[in-house]
Design a protein around this motif. Structure first.
Motif, PDB file in Angstrom:
ATOM      1  N   ARG A   1      40.501  36.581  48.038  1.00 48.84           N
ATOM      2  CA  ARG A   1      40.600  36.721  48.946  1.00 48.84           C
ATOM      3  C   ARG A   1      41.117  35.390  50.316  1.00 48.84           C
ATOM      4  NH1 ARG A   1      35.140  40.407  48.927  1.00 48.84           N
ATOM      5  NH2 ARG A   1      35.202  42.025  46.643  1.00 48.84           N
ATOM      6  N   PRO A   2      41.860  35.101  50.618  1.00 46.69           N
ATOM      7  CA  PRO A   2      42.404  34.462  51.776  1.00 46.69           C
ATOM      8  C   PRO A   2      42.263  34.352  52.952  1.00 46.69           C
ATOM      9  CG  PRO A   2      44.641  35.154  49.940  1.00 46.69           C
ATOM     10  CD  PRO A   2      43.194  35.461  50.245  1.00 46.69           C
ATOM     11  N   SER A   3      41.852  33.353  53.515  1.00 43.36           N
ATOM     12  CA  SER A   3      41.293  34.099  54.653  1.00 43.36           C
ATOM     13  C   SER A   3      41.144  32.738  56.012  1.00 43.36           C
ATOM     14  CB  SER A   3      39.794  34.854  55.016  1.00 43.36           C
ATOM     15  OG  SER A   3      39.412  35.067  56.262  1.00 43.36           O
ATOM     16  N   LEU A   4      41.380  32.691  57.068  1.00 45.32           N
ATOM     17  CA  LEU A   4      41.303  31.571  57.426  1.00 45.32           C
ATOM     18  C   LEU A   4      39.986  31.568  58.210  1.00 45.32           C
ATOM     19  CD1 LEU A   4      43.978  31.696  60.759  1.00 45.32           C
ATOM     20  CD2 LEU A   4      43.498  30.189  59.020  1.00 45.32           C
ATOM     21  N   GLY A   5      39.163  32.178  57.733  1.00 42.83           N
ATOM     22  CA  GLY A   5      37.338  32.396  58.342  1.00 42.83           C
ATOM     23  C   GLY A   5      36.708  31.441  56.534  1.00 42.83           C
TER      24      GLY A   5
ATOM     25  N   MET B   1      34.294  40.620  42.489  1.00 43.70           N
ATOM     26  CA  MET B   1      35.969  39.930  42.366  1.00 43.70           C
ATOM     27  C   MET B   1      36.171  40.543  41.193  1.00 43.70           C
ATOM     28  SD  MET B   1      36.378  37.113  45.297  1.00 43.70           S
ATOM     29  CE  MET B   1      35.470  35.471  44.475  1.00 43.70           C
ATOM     30  N   LYS B   2      35.429  40.625  40.060  1.00 41.06           N
ATOM     31  CA  LYS B   2      35.786  39.993  38.905  1.00 41.06           C
ATOM     32  C   LYS B   2      36.025  41.829  38.428  1.00 41.06           C
ATOM     33  CE  LYS B   2      34.065  39.089  33.965  1.00 41.06           C
ATOM     34  NZ  LYS B   2      33.116  38.474  33.415  1.00 41.06           N
ATOM     35  N   ARG B   3      35.219  42.615  38.596  1.00 40.91           N
ATOM     36  CA  ARG B   3      35.749  43.707  38.254  1.00 40.91           C
ATOM     37  C   ARG B   3      36.758  45.052  39.292  1.00 40.91           C
ATOM     38  NH1 ARG B   3      30.015  44.875  39.630  1.00 40.91           N
ATOM     39  NH2 ARG B   3      30.780  45.034  42.394  1.00 40.91           N
ATOM     40  N   ASN B   4      37.116  43.466  40.629  1.00 43.18           N
ATOM     41  CA  ASN B   4      38.383  44.477  40.765  1.00 43.18           C
ATOM     42  C   ASN B   4      39.273  43.622  40.905  1.00 43.18           C
ATOM     43  OD1 ASN B   4      36.691  45.833  42.313  1.00 43.18           O
ATOM     44  ND2 ASN B   4      36.481  44.561  44.490  1.00 43.18           N
ATOM     45  N   GLY B   5      39.456  43.245  39.812  1.00 42.75           N
ATOM     46  CA  GLY B   5      40.379  42.690  38.836  1.00 42.75           C
ATOM     47  C   GLY B   5      40.699  41.423  39.856  1.00 42.75           C
TER      48      GLY B   5
END
Length: 437
Positions: A52-56, A370-374
């Protein structure tokens, strides 16, 4: 390179001397332990950032894992920490440059801050190119330093041989006992601070998921080699008695090793490199603070005003805010109170501990989701949940060491107060209950 630019600064070129004075040659193991801890934390952060790339970066993941109050708190505590680091970097660089021209330190500080203001108003591509060349100079110098150390060890260059190296290392392994080793571990634990910036920078690149994965892997290996390799060369080449104060470049262990190898103009050369290293780190932190504020504005954690960008895509108001505090560090040069550099360094430690704790907790909560969502990519830590919990135990151990150190105890108390104030502000501004954007 931007992650290296932030992490390879005063903590390496000047900080290693302080660590060796406290722990002797056992500081090598302090760096190994601290480096392993930071590597685990970076791997957790890298797994989340590549998915989940994010500047934050970690402030975004804290919000997703724990709620908007965590997003608000982490964002502003990291911003505060980098502002403190900016002051430390420009203080050190200005002290070196002012000595060359026999002028007041605030003058080169003002020139440097003005120059970096122009750089940071440009597009991110131009900034990235500039920082690449800035950082690569340091990388080349460190690699050259390691080569010099190997040549000294083999007897090709003067100043060291295998017998002398072994004697230097073993005779001063732990001169101040276990207490000294513990204090040394505490002193070096925060030297790796700044490499987390790589996840912020990679989020603004053309292929964030791929670039985060590549950057996290590369920077962990390079930082470990640069820090531990440099420490090994220094502790083998120099007797403990030869390592003096590391507050100035002329007394840096790097300079002393090059002088022992009879490298011409060693002191002047290392002064130049250390000044460049500090300015590079300062530049990287201006970037990080401005992008963090810009990203928080999108989540209602900062005024919407900071979402404005110029034609080149640079978040001008956010950069201006960072520059205001950068110019504030110039005023510190004019004031120049005794112990300023030490104070600014110490203020960073407690903030890093809090950030590390929130990164691990965020990972514990988000990894299963994240694992569940692939969503997971090739960056995976493994050993879940045992490794994250062991990492929390290690961070707890560092905190206990700080509580037993009178100088560090105030850091812990001050940062806990800061966190409490920020959590309170989060709820006062409506960021305590609102769903995370």
């Amino acid at each position: 390179m931007m992650g290296l630019g932030s992490a390879v600064g005063a903590g390496l070129f000047l900080g290693v001397g302080l660590g060796i004075q406290i722990s002797g040659t056992s500081v090598l193991f302090s760096y190994a332990i601290a480096g392993t801890l930071v590597a685990l934390i970076m791997w957790m952060l890298g797994e989340m950032a590549s998915a989940r790339p994010s500047l934050g970066s970690f402030s975004t993941y804290a919000g997703q894992a724990m709620g908007p109050w965590a997003r608000f708190t982490m964002g502003w505590i990291y911003w505060f920490m980098l502002v403190m680091v900016m002051g430390a970097e420009i203080t050190g660089a200005a002290a070196i440059v002012s000595g060359w021209f026999d002028i007041a330190p605030w003058i080169p500080a003002l020139i440097a801050v003005t120059f970096f203001a122009v750089i940071n108003f440009a597009a991110v591509r131009g900034f990235g190119e500039f920082e690449f060349w800035f950082a690569i100079i340091k990388v080349v110098v460190i690699i050259g330093f390691l080569i010099v150390g190997i040549l000294m060890l083999l007897g090709i260059l003067p100043g060291m041989n295998l017998e002398l190296a072994g004697s230097n290392f073993t005779e001063n392994f732990m001169p101040n006992g276990i207490a000294g080793f513990a204090a040394g571990l505490l002193a070096v634990a925060f030297a790796f601070g700044g490499i987390e910036l790589v996840t912020i920078a990679a989020a603004e690149s053309e292929d964030p998921a791929h670039n985060v994965a590549t950057a996290v892997r590369a920077i962990i290996v390079r930082i470990m080699i640069f820090y531990i390799g440099s420490i090994l060369v220094i502790t083998m080449a120099l007797p403990f008695s030869d390592i003096q104060d590391a507050d100035v470049a002329a007394n840096s262990p790097f300079t002393l090793v090059l002088a022992a190898a009879q490298i011409p103009f060693a002191a002047g050369f290392m002064e130049l490199i250390i000044a460049l290293a500090l300015l590079s780190a300062f530049n990287a932190q201006i970037y990080a603070t401005s992008r963090l504020v810009y990203d928080m504005a999108g989540d209602h954690c900062a005024p919407k005003f900071f979402l404005r960008t110029n034609a080149a895509g640079s978040p001008v108001p956010a950069v201006v805010l960072s520059m205001i505090f950068a110019f504030g560090s110039v005023l510190l040069q004019y004031w120049n109170p005794p112990g300023l550099l030490a104070f600014l360094f110490n203020a960073v430690g407690g903030c890093l501990l809090v950030i590390w704790v929130f990164v691990v907790i965020s990972y514990l909560r988000l990894h299963p989701e994240m694992k569940r969502n692939g969503e997971l990519t090739t960056v995976r830590l493994g050993g879940f949940p045992t490794v994250p919990y062991l990492t929390l135990v290690a961070i707890g151990g560092l905190t206990i060491l700080m509580l037993f150190d009178p100088a560090a105890r105030n850091q812990v108390i001050s940062v806990l107060v800061l966190v409490a104030v920020l959590i309170g502000l989060a709820f006062l501004t409506g960021n305590g209950k609102r769903a995370t954007v």
